[in-house]
Design an enzyme around this catalytic site. Sequence first.
Site, PDB file in Angstrom:
ATOM      1  N   TYR A  64      44.999 -14.664 -27.285  1.00  0.00           N
ATOM      2  CA  TYR A  64      44.705 -15.844 -28.204  1.00  0.00           C
ATOM      3  C   TYR A  64      44.694 -17.233 -27.532  1.00  0.00           C
ATOM      4  CZ  TYR A  64      44.225 -14.029 -33.064  1.00  0.00           C
ATOM      5  OH  TYR A  64      44.011 -13.322 -33.973  1.00  0.00           O
ATOM      6  N   GLU A  66      43.235 -20.461 -29.507  1.00  0.00           N
ATOM      7  CA  GLU A  66      42.645 -21.499 -30.378  1.00  0.00           C
ATOM      8  C   GLU A  66      42.903 -22.848 -29.650  1.00  0.00           C
ATOM      9  OE1 GLU A  66      43.746 -18.862 -32.052  1.00  0.00           O
ATOM     10  OE2 GLU A  66      43.266 -18.698 -34.252  1.00  0.00           O
ATOM     11  N   ASP A 241      17.607 -25.298 -32.711  1.00  0.00           N
ATOM     12  CA  ASP A 241      18.168 -24.017 -32.691  1.00  0.00           C
ATOM     13  C   ASP A 241      17.345 -23.346 -31.785  1.00  0.00           C
ATOM     14  OD1 ASP A 241      19.038 -21.206 -32.474  1.00  0.00           O
ATOM     15  OD2 ASP A 241      19.285 -21.194 -34.966  1.00  0.00           O
ATOM     16  N   THR A 270      22.113 -18.745 -29.103  1.00  0.00           N
ATOM     17  CA  THR A 270      22.859 -17.664 -28.718  1.00  0.00           C
ATOM     18  C   THR A 270      22.713 -17.502 -27.249  1.00  0.00           C
ATOM     19  OG1 THR A 270      20.809 -16.310 -28.934  1.00  0.00           O
ATOM     20  CG2 THR A 270      22.552 -16.187 -30.618  1.00  0.00           C
ATOM     21  N   LYS A 273      19.916 -13.471 -25.831  1.00  0.00           N
ATOM     22  CA  LYS A 273      18.286 -13.455 -25.988  1.00  0.00           C
ATOM     23  C   LYS A 273      17.661 -13.500 -24.601  1.00  0.00           C
ATOM     24  CE  LYS A 273      18.239 -13.981 -30.914  1.00  0.00           C
ATOM     25  NZ  LYS A 273      19.204 -15.040 -31.199  1.00  0.00           N
ATOM     26  N   ARG A 279      26.762 -11.264 -25.668  1.00  0.00           N
ATOM     27  CA  ARG A 279      26.469 -11.410 -27.187  1.00  0.00           C
ATOM     28  C   ARG A 279      27.343 -12.661 -27.561  1.00  0.00           C
ATOM     29  NH1 ARG A 279      23.484  -9.158 -31.089  1.00  0.00           N
ATOM     30  NH2 ARG A 279      22.766  -8.026 -29.443  1.00  0.00           N
TER      31      ARG A 279
END
Length: 473
Positions: A64, A66, A241, A270, A273, A279
């Site tokens: 973790y 955060e 984007d 992203t 692509k 991903r």
Amino acid sequence: MSRNAESTAFRSALEVVRGVEPRVADAIAAELADQRESLKLIASENYASPATLLAMGNWFSDKYAEGTVGRRFYAGCQNVDTVEALAAEHARELFGASHAYVQPHSGIDANLVAFWAILADRVESPALRKAQARQVNDLTEADWFALRRELGNQRMLGMSLDAGGHLTHGFRPNISGKMFDQRSYGTDPATGLIDYDRVAEAAREFKPLILVAGYSAYPRKVNFRIMREIADSVGATFMVDMAHFAGLVAGKVFTGDFDPVPHAHIVTTTTHKSLRGPRGGMVLCGPELADQVDRGCPMVLGGPLPHVMAAKAVALAEARRPDFADYAQRIVDNAQALADGLLRRGATLVTGGTDNHLVLIDVSGYGLTGRQAEQALLDSGIVTNRNSVPQDPNGAWYTSGIRIGTPALTTRGLGAAEMDATAELIHTVLNQTTPGTGPDGAPSKAKYVLDPAVAESVGKQAADLLTPFPLYP
Ligand code: DSN
């Protein structure tokens, strides 16, 4: 790393998985076989490198983290700090951005982070200012009510879905279409191209807080300098984007007016692509939005995925190598060869061609819906996806278009000659497919008729085309 070492690593991993749940190992192996043997032409897909894939399968998955680098809500994040800082550094250097946030888990998440940052920066709300200054105890119920109303009713102008825009740019199936008052700009019906004068007119009339550029099915470049001027003329924040074409920006195929980074206030993408990474998502911005962007987790994101950030660092390092520029240019060359091959055989293409990585065929010219065409092509070993065309009479489910893209096949090494052969296979299937009927004999938008012998023959030719370009030999 040698091909042998890569192969051994994947085989060993598969055997370990097989020892626990053999059906998962079988599905993984089957997925590789499917991806190896079919012509993968989905414009948003690619083949990540073995190094990128292997960077994801490790103990970072168990951590973790955060917060942001050096400022975590959990102890023991020093190694996560290392990979997150590396990914951000590679992203900044690659795209020439002053700030990079590499935590978003997907493109939608990256866009949510950007929306949050813009709202927090721009919305004039005393309650929001208090909340931002962490004076939340000073806020009354009425303040919270006002804050929710003010944050949730802002204006966004983006490209319409049927012209090639994305769901997250203010459309109903996504939260952006529910929390923003949205209008869209389309394309010129005669040319299929963005008409910047019409965008400027729409911006003057609507006065959006956010002007969004970027697309998932527009086969042309966008002039981001002009879009920024439009945004400035109405006081809008300009967001791009670049998920689909990030690889073309990274590879310096899109430069000057066509590189969004120097022109936009904030850029999202992203990483999987045309950029060919794992991903995931990413946000780039200048110093004025950086603090809000870095609040992405926990503001709108769950805990970061350190194993994916490690893979982002690897893929971004790959994209900084000189051969990535060559790859990016070949993506566009291949898309143009594919478009030329289709046009020569009589296909109708939206905008008449392409200057990026994708081609949009209007399959109504073959008397088919997008859904019929997509399935007939799939039966023939050609993986594409159906897509709306501008002013599509068949709506977003059946559609009238097939979107094809070249990032994945270019990664495998296919070139112009193979693109022409691919155009021939696509044309053969579409030409030989006819619309079918439903059980009641009525015309169907989904059923189709294709001689199985044609599908089999095309499938074999598709596999033969791929034989000289093995995936992970
Ligand atoms: N689903 C992606 C695409 O295929 O374009 C966009 O989010």
